[in-house]
Design an enzyme around this catalytic site. Structure first.
Site, PDB file in Angstrom:
ATOM      1  N   SER A 217       5.065  -6.617 -12.815  1.00  0.00           N
ATOM      2  CA  SER A 217       4.945  -6.487 -11.349  1.00  0.00           C
ATOM      3  C   SER A 217       3.929  -5.396 -11.079  1.00  0.00           C
ATOM      4  O   SER A 217       4.087  -4.244 -11.485  1.00  0.00           O
ATOM      5  CB  SER A 217       6.306  -6.191 -10.717  1.00  0.00           C
ATOM      6  OG  SER A 217       6.917  -5.082 -11.291  1.00  0.00           O
ATOM      7  N   GLY A 219       2.594  -4.328  -8.093  1.00  0.00           N
ATOM      8  CA  GLY A 219       2.532  -3.826  -6.711  1.00  0.00           C
ATOM      9  C   GLY A 219       1.766  -4.783  -5.821  1.00  0.00           C
ATOM     10  O   GLY A 219       2.045  -5.982  -5.801  1.00  0.00           O
ATOM     11  N   GLY A 222       0.405  -8.173  -6.924  1.00  0.00           N
ATOM     12  CA  GLY A 222       1.324  -9.272  -7.219  1.00  0.00           C
ATOM     13  C   GLY A 222       1.927  -9.196  -8.604  1.00  0.00           C
ATOM     14  O   GLY A 222       2.083  -8.104  -9.166  1.00  0.00           O
ATOM     15  N   GLY A 248      11.617  -4.654  -7.019  1.00  0.00           N
ATOM     16  CA  GLY A 248      11.604  -5.110  -8.408  1.00  0.00           C
ATOM     17  C   GLY A 248      12.892  -5.822  -8.784  1.00  0.00           C
ATOM     18  O   GLY A 248      12.884  -6.800  -9.543  1.00  0.00           O
ATOM     19  N   ASP A 249      14.018  -5.343  -8.244  1.00  0.00           N
ATOM     20  CA  ASP A 249      15.307  -5.981  -8.533  1.00  0.00           C
ATOM     21  C   ASP A 249      15.363  -7.370  -7.899  1.00  0.00           C
ATOM     22  O   ASP A 249      15.901  -8.306  -8.487  1.00  0.00           O
ATOM     23  CB  ASP A 249      16.457  -5.107  -8.019  1.00  0.00           C
ATOM     24  CG  ASP A 249      16.393  -3.703  -8.620  1.00  0.00           C
ATOM     25  OD1 ASP A 249      15.922  -3.571  -9.772  1.00  0.00           O
ATOM     26  OD2 ASP A 249      16.792  -2.749  -7.932  1.00  0.00           O
TER      27      ASP A 249
END
Lengths: 317, 317
Positions: A217, A219, A222, A248-249
């Site tokens: 990931s 930021g 993408g 992120g989760d």
């Protein structure tokens, strides 16, 4: 049944203050609290997506009791946390209303006793018997061996259960060596694992260390998926402002639900990016905006990348 | 039996961090927690001095349960707190190990319902029947009327129980008008009450507003008592460095225990200043150093002041 593991659950407390000044005394004008720790966040999103999920890990003390009380109100979520002697940690996020900045204070977590760690491993083995996939998430509390995730990854692989690992530092390094199906590092975690800040080089290195698939990931750039079936990049339609806590989760929940639904990689990535973006957009930290999610599903662009050369073509998910 | 009232009890949490930086994420390296709120602090010191004490006020939720569990371990202390629906507040003191500074974050407290406030008043009336003295301490939680202390002061006076009021702002202003036996403002509280920064003028004004006796705690300048029997000033033998948290509460315990033991004003002041100073010297916030206390008892200087002229003579306590 999906399973998420949160060895270091938390009671996440958010304080609003007019202005945070070191050495001053502050009246907290807003207080909110919710169950925290990456695996619990992932589970809440999975439940909201309609996936029944079992959460395990550790909880203890008055803070652990609050966490469990709150989890009991989440439909579709089964609490299989192991009770421990010491209290679940708190995290305190202090939000400065003047600047919008957040200052974070994270307790380390309870000291887990060897018998507690053994009890968890027994329960985990039982849960694997009926698990469709498992996500191992977040930091390790004191007392849990640094190689814990390697042990848990190997147990999942022996049981034939797909395993996603989302952690950082030495626990990630050791866990990757046990060959998890999927890791989802952010840019910093990936650079720490591999020593490289170049995503192409770093994801290749991470796969060489044992991860079957790496979804990085990145930021605003993408997500980049490097899989045995190919490489894809998925980006949100526009830069969004908001609170990235839990984004992120939510991405992990998107990947895990897409896996058990048998979606293609482009479809999984669209879901992960849409959920992640809808989490940034939600007013409450760690929640996602369901309307924004549905709308974003049609607007995330996925591009297939061919190898390390950078040549690319657009795929329709 | 002494009684202390803490309408806004707290779970006081102390975090040690290497360095507090706004907008950064911090790993908390030390965590401690203890029952808080001024009246509970006063009670703990009274119990340590050998005075049986009953604590009342409000407690609720998981934080209230932790407070009550901890109080149950204090010998000589009886828990008569009223259970309320909303949780007891937390206070978080963040101690920066680099600078030694403390940054304080204080939750407002639970919303007290009218029935809970009524239940408290009934219990308070019962406790007054066997009380030798009562101390009303600290801030008011939301939902308790701002004139609460005036009501409680009047009830104590009607029951013939000496009453000490230690609060600030509008609750102090209203409480003083109900004619408490003793108030113990610090310099800021006294100036806020009276509009004067001159202790002589301000203490006279505070007595004019209704306080029978004013004992002003003036930090390094010691304590100034203005009583119907005369004026005294007590000062510690030397300036001490340490954590002043709870020093005022220890002073209240000194004054209250001295009152019920029938000590003279100079003796009460010596005890209050010695306890207060021994609290600053103790490593843990709000505890007092018992050895330092005994040693300081012989070294606090008390001076009788004759009226507003400033002429003084030394009294032997």
């Amino acid at each position: 049944m999906l399973v998420t593991v949160t060895l270091n659950t938390a009671l996440d407390i958010t304080y609003g203050v007019p202005r945070l000044l070191p050495h001053a005394s502050h009246r907290v004008t807003e207080v909110s609290e919710r169950p925290g720790g990456k695996g619990l966040n992932v589970a809440r999103v999975l439940a909201a997506l309609g996936h029944p999920v079992t959460v395990t890990g550790f909880a203890g003390g008055a803070t652990g009791a609050v966490v469990r009380d709150r989890l009991a109100t989440v439909g579709g979520l089964v609490d299989a946390l192991v009770q421990v002697a010491e209290p679940t940690r708190r995290t305190v996020a202090v939000v400065d209303a003047t600047t919008g900045d957040t200052t974070q204070l994270n307790e380390a977590g309870p000291q887990i006793r060897p018998a507690e760690w053994a009890a968890f491993q027994g329960l985990y083995q039982e849960l694997l018997a009926s698990a469709s996939a498992v996500a191992l998430c977040g930091s390790l509390p004191p007392g849990v061996p640094v190689g814990a995730y390697a042990v848990l990854v190997r147990a999942a692989r022996s049981a034939g259960v797909p395993v996603l690992l989302d952690t950082s530092g030495e626990p990630l390094r050791r866990g990757v060596a046990a060959r998890p199906d999927l890791i989802k590092p952010n840019a910093d975690e990936l650079a720490e694992l591999t020593g490289s800040h170049d995503p192409t080089r770093a994801t290749r290195d991470a796969r060489g260390r044992g991860a079957r698939t790496v979804v990085a990931s990145l930021g605003t750039r993408g997500m980049l998926a490097v899989t045995p079936e190919g490489r894809w990049r998925a980006v949100p339609p526009a830069r969004v402002d908001g609170n990235p806590t839990g984004a992120g989760d939510s991405a992990v929940a998107g990947l895990l639900s897409g896996l058990v639904e048998g979606l293609s990689w482009p479809e999984r990535l669209v879901r992960a990016v849409a959920l992640s973006t809808a989490t940034v957009l939600a007013p409450a930290a760690g929640e996602f905006d369901a309307d924004a999610y549905r709308e974003l599903l049609g607007r995330v662009a996925v591009t297939r990348e061919s190898g390390a050369s950078g040549a690319a073509r657009t795929a329709t998910p």
